[in-house]
Design an enzyme around this catalytic site. Sequence first.
Site, PDB file in Angstrom:
ATOM      1  CE1 TYR A   1      36.156  81.092  15.765  1.00 19.44           C
ATOM      2  CE2 TYR A   1      38.178  80.741  17.013  1.00 19.44           C
ATOM      3  CZ  TYR A   1      36.951  80.290  16.575  1.00 19.44           C
ATOM      4  OH  TYR A   1      36.502  79.062  16.964  1.00 19.44           O
TER       5      TYR A   1
ATOM      6  CE  LYS B   1      33.091  80.359  17.791  1.00 15.10           C
ATOM      7  NZ  LYS B   1      31.910  79.534  17.477  1.00 15.10           N
TER       8      LYS B   1
ATOM      9  CB  SER C   1      37.042  78.223  20.426  1.00 10.63           C
ATOM     10  OG  SER C   1      38.436  78.098  20.205  1.00 10.63           O
TER      11      SER C   1
END
Length: 371
Positions: A174, A178, A150
């Site tokens: 989050y 990644k 991302s």
Amino acid sequence: TMSQSSPLLNVLVTGGAGYVGSHVIYSLQKTRRYKIIAIDNHHNSTPQSLERVSALSRSELPADASPRDIETTEIDSHACDLTRRDDIRAVFEKYGKGGIWGVIHIAAYKAVGESQEIPLAYYENNVVATLYLLQVMADFDCKRIVYSSSATVYGNPPIVPIPETTRLKADSPYGKTKVMCEQILEDLCVSDSNWSVISLRYFNPAGAHPSGIIGENPKGRPANLLPLLAHMAAGRVDASTLKVFGDDYPTPDGSCVRDFIHISDLAAGHLLALEALTSDKIFDGVYRYKAYNLGQGRGTSVFEIIEAMRKTTGFDFKYEVIARRRGDVGDHVADPALAEKELGFKANQDPVIMCRDLWNFQSKNPNGYEN
Ligand code: WQD
């Protein structure tokens, strides 16, 4: 021809039933070169999307399609959870050692705000699940993977448009999952030159396949701006609750600027990456790990998006400007040059097309997949 007689390559897509997964599967099916195996736990998706992808691909087959072509439109779907290693193993067992050619690993939790509330769930579902998947892949000698990363890995970047060489510094749990997974994948490639890995750093995916047969189908109130606007225009979400998070950013109109990328372009990027896994050109020769931005390289502001959705839907959005949202950055636009040069990737469809295709899907599916 060669491509019609050579055996189909088995490709496993995790998160296959989701928004990105369903469009990626469609892109692969269109080539008629792959046999798709899908895994999904349906945490934020429904298996109906896979039925629709298959039906859409089947509808594009010629009347005299061969059994091999028909097989490319079918999906071997498994409802299972990547945090259960034995369940992953069972899927690989079915195809045996070397039976699965490559993996596109999309499955993850993806809500920034939620990750701040329940970080352990994010680390388990995104990091532990990826570890288990990689362990099973290694056991079955499947060492090719395209990984869904991302643009959030860049946090608040020092240079915009953002090149891949930017230091990774995610702010949310989050985003950190990644970054961690990218690091795990790179370490794996350093340790064993038989692995080939490409991470794809998505900017803001939007839109739907132009047929309106597949699209984004979020459960509950959409967390992202475009599906939220579509739900409001359709009357699924109370439109009086629209808030713009800040208009005091150092951007042309004061609202945040994002790099929206059409979901079909994003899906095409996965196909290019999958094909590039066997490339001799893109890896540095020491080990085979690369990360690419998937974006248009073009910024659109929050106010511009609301205006584009007003034009598309005819719905007169009223909003209140409130304080900045924690973790947001003003300007987040990709430098897409590396993906263009090395993968031949170009996102051509602009936000007007994204709004049109999003609204087409919304209009044809007023209640999403649950009709
Ligand atoms: C877009 C813009 C908001 C809602 C997130 C993740 C990112 C990636 C994509 C997965 C922002 C503004 C939004 C609203 C608003 N996900 N906004 N009112 O934050 O750019 O990216 O999704 O990998 O990692 O961070 O997307 O759609 O939430 O917001 O004003 O009700 O719209 O402030 O500027 P974002 P978004």
